[in-house]
Motif scaffolding. Structure first.
Motif, PDB file in Angstrom:
ATOM      1  N   ARG A  23       0.829  -1.213   0.000  1.00 41.91           N
ATOM      2  CA  ARG A  23       0.000   0.000   0.000  1.00 41.91           C
ATOM      3  C   ARG A  23       0.862   1.260   0.000  1.00 41.91           C
ATOM      4  N   ARG A  24       2.004   1.166   0.680  1.00 39.09           N
ATOM      5  CA  ARG A  24       2.862   2.348   0.823  1.00 39.09           C
ATOM      6  C   ARG A  24       3.754   2.564  -0.397  1.00 39.09           C
ATOM      7  N   TRP A  25       4.355   1.474  -0.902  1.00 40.81           N
ATOM      8  CA  TRP A  25       5.357   1.604  -1.970  1.00 40.81           C
ATOM      9  C   TRP A  25       4.986   0.901  -3.265  1.00 40.81           C
ATOM     10  N   GLY A  26       3.849   0.230  -3.318  1.00 38.19           N
ATOM     11  CA  GLY A  26       3.434  -0.409  -4.553  1.00 38.19           C
ATOM     12  C   GLY A  26       3.530  -1.927  -4.502  1.00 38.19           C
ATOM     13  N   PRO A  27       2.843  -2.601  -5.404  1.00 43.56           N
ATOM     14  CA  PRO A  27       2.776  -4.060  -5.382  1.00 43.56           C
ATOM     15  C   PRO A  27       4.108  -4.754  -5.594  1.00 43.56           C
ATOM     16  N   TYR A  73       5.786 -20.533 -11.855  1.00 45.60           N
ATOM     17  CA  TYR A  73       4.532 -20.074 -11.261  1.00 45.60           C
ATOM     18  C   TYR A  73       4.296 -18.590 -11.560  1.00 45.60           C
ATOM     19  N   ALA A  74       5.318 -17.776 -11.335  1.00 49.59           N
ATOM     20  CA  ALA A  74       5.184 -16.326 -11.520  1.00 49.59           C
ATOM     21  C   ALA A  74       4.865 -15.973 -12.968  1.00 49.59           C
ATOM     22  N   LEU A  75       5.558 -16.599 -13.907  1.00 50.22           N
ATOM     23  CA  LEU A  75       5.307 -16.318 -15.317  1.00 50.22           C
ATOM     24  C   LEU A  75       3.905 -16.772 -15.727  1.00 50.22           C
ATOM     25  N   THR A  76       3.503 -17.945 -15.264  1.00 47.91           N
ATOM     26  CA  THR A  76       2.189 -18.472 -15.628  1.00 47.91           C
ATOM     27  C   THR A  76       1.075 -17.567 -15.127  1.00 47.91           C
ATOM     28  N   TYR A  77       1.152 -17.174 -13.845  1.00 49.88           N
ATOM     29  CA  TYR A  77       0.100 -16.309 -13.303  1.00 49.88           C
ATOM     30  C   TYR A  77       0.060 -14.981 -14.063  1.00 49.88           C
ATOM     31  N   SER A  78       1.225 -14.389 -14.283  1.00 43.21           N
ATOM     32  CA  SER A  78       1.279 -13.061 -14.905  1.00 43.21           C
ATOM     33  C   SER A  78       0.659 -13.056 -16.296  1.00 43.21           C
ATOM     34  N   TRP A  79       0.961 -14.081 -17.088  1.00 49.35           N
ATOM     35  CA  TRP A  79       0.421 -14.114 -18.444  1.00 49.35           C
ATOM     36  C   TRP A  79      -1.040 -14.537 -18.479  1.00 49.35           C
ATOM     37  N   ALA A 187      -0.760 -11.513  -4.792  1.00 45.24           N
ATOM     38  CA  ALA A 187      -1.062 -11.393  -6.215  1.00 45.24           C
ATOM     39  C   ALA A 187      -2.576 -11.375  -6.455  1.00 45.24           C
ATOM     40  N   ILE A 188      -3.307 -12.239  -5.757  1.00 48.54           N
ATOM     41  CA  ILE A 188      -4.760 -12.294  -5.929  1.00 48.54           C
ATOM     42  C   ILE A 188      -5.403 -10.969  -5.531  1.00 48.54           C
ATOM     43  N   PHE A 189      -5.007 -10.447  -4.379  1.00 46.06           N
ATOM     44  CA  PHE A 189      -5.616  -9.188  -3.934  1.00 46.06           C
ATOM     45  C   PHE A 189      -5.206  -8.018  -4.826  1.00 46.06           C
ATOM     46  N   ALA A 190      -3.974  -8.025  -5.294  1.00 43.72           N
ATOM     47  CA  ALA A 190      -3.547  -6.982  -6.234  1.00 43.72           C
ATOM     48  C   ALA A 190      -4.334  -7.091  -7.536  1.00 43.72           C
ATOM     49  N   HIS A 191      -4.526  -8.311  -7.992  1.00 47.74           N
ATOM     50  CA  HIS A 191      -5.279  -8.566  -9.221  1.00 47.74           C
ATOM     51  C   HIS A 191      -6.717  -8.073  -9.087  1.00 47.74           C
ATOM     52  N   ALA A 198      -0.989  -5.046 -11.747  1.00 46.91           N
ATOM     53  CA  ALA A 198      -0.544  -4.998 -10.358  1.00 46.91           C
ATOM     54  C   ALA A 198      -0.087  -6.371  -9.889  1.00 46.91           C
ATOM     55  N   ALA A 199      -0.822  -7.410 -10.297  1.00 47.77           N
ATOM     56  CA  ALA A 199      -0.417  -8.777  -9.946  1.00 47.77           C
ATOM     57  C   ALA A 199       0.936  -9.095 -10.560  1.00 47.77           C
ATOM     58  N   ALA A 200       1.137  -8.682 -11.809  1.00 47.91           N
ATOM     59  CA  ALA A 200       2.423  -8.914 -12.465  1.00 47.91           C
ATOM     60  C   ALA A 200       3.544  -8.166 -11.754  1.00 47.91           C
ATOM     61  N   HIS A 201       3.249  -6.979 -11.229  1.00 47.44           N
ATOM     62  CA  HIS A 201       4.255  -6.226 -10.493  1.00 47.44           C
ATOM     63  C   HIS A 201       4.625  -6.932  -9.188  1.00 47.44           C
TER      64      HIS A 201
END
Length: 257
Positions: A23-27, A73-79, A187-191, A198-201
């Motif tokens: 919240r303060r500095w970004g996802p 995992y990270a690449l799969t979720y982001s795409w 990631a879910i909450f950012a998404h 935001a989830a990708a970040h």
């Protein structure tokens, strides 16, 4: 039981602090925080106290190998998130993580090749992450129960994982230690609140944080059977802090662009 209590205590602290930092500095900073070996490091420490140094070294090698699954995992979720909602994104990414972990369970690689492999895969992961603009959080303000729900979900996952841990060996213990509990929640909450970018970040921050994770476990694996726990873990923590400081500097530069 020590590991169980440790995870139970650390879960609210890690998820809560990472959420507040987001919240303060970004996802991206949220992901950067949970990319550090904040739970996997203590887990291996307690394993070393309870078992032989060789057992702990094998578990540490499993953790390091699990870094490959985390990048996948990270690449799969982001795409997936660029085209689908969070339910499909998380299902697909966790399936990829589980498949990768199952494959890695059946193969054991020497320490240095695994280290260079994980480092190279992290770099490639950062290269192929999707890029987009994050919606400002003020446009989709989360409710007052946002962070408590994250903490509750994360702690529940940890209770489940700790319950099955005694049934598995050292290598699988190490591999499962990398289950992306905290970053999944973030990631879910950012998404949901700020969109797929935001989830990708968050996940990009995770990959930057994984350089410290990798440095920690290569140093620990090299020293744990040759020196005392204090020296091996102290050197590993120092290495992780130096690398983490450098990765934060890079994240700040990218944020300013």
């Amino acid at each position: 039981m020590n590991i169980f209590v440790l995870k139970l205590i650390l879960a609210p602290i890690i998820i809560g602090s990472a959420s507040l930092a987001g919240r303060r500095w970004g996802p991206a900073v949220s992901g950067w925080i949970v990319g550090m070996p904040l739970t996997s490091g203590p887990v291996i420490f307690f394993v070393a106290l309870s078992h032989s140094a060789a057992f702990a070294a094998n578990a540490a090698l499993g953790v390091l190998s699990g870094g490959l699954s985390l990048v996948a995992y990270a690449l799969t979720y982001s795409w997936l998130a660029t085209k689908f909602r969070w339910q499909i994104s998380i299902t697909g990414s966790l399936l990829v993580f589980a498949t990768s972990t199952t494959i890695l369970q059946n193969f054991t690689f020497p320490l240095l090749p695994v280290f260079f492999m994980v480092a190279a895969v992290i770099v490639l992961g950062l290269r192929f992450m999707p890029n987009d603009t994050v919606v400002k959080e003020s446009e989709t303000k989360p409710g007052k129960w946002d962070i408590p729900i994250r903490i509750l979900i994360g702690t529940s996952f940890i209770l489940l994982l700790t319950g099955v841990a005694p049934l598995i060996g050292s290598r699988l213990t190490g591999l499962l230690t990398t289950i992306p509990l905290y970053v999944t929640i973030l990631a879910i909450f950012a998404h949901r609140h700020q969109g797929p970018a935001a989830a990708a970040h968050v996940l990009r921050g995770l990959l930057y944080g994984m350089f410290a994770f990798t440095g920690f476990f290569i140093v620990l694996s090299l020293l744990i059977e040759k020196t005392s726990l204090a020296v091996s873990f102290g050197a590993a923590v120092l290495t992780a802090l130096v690398i983490q400081g450098s990765s934060l500097y890079i994240l700040n530069l990218l944020h300013r662009k």
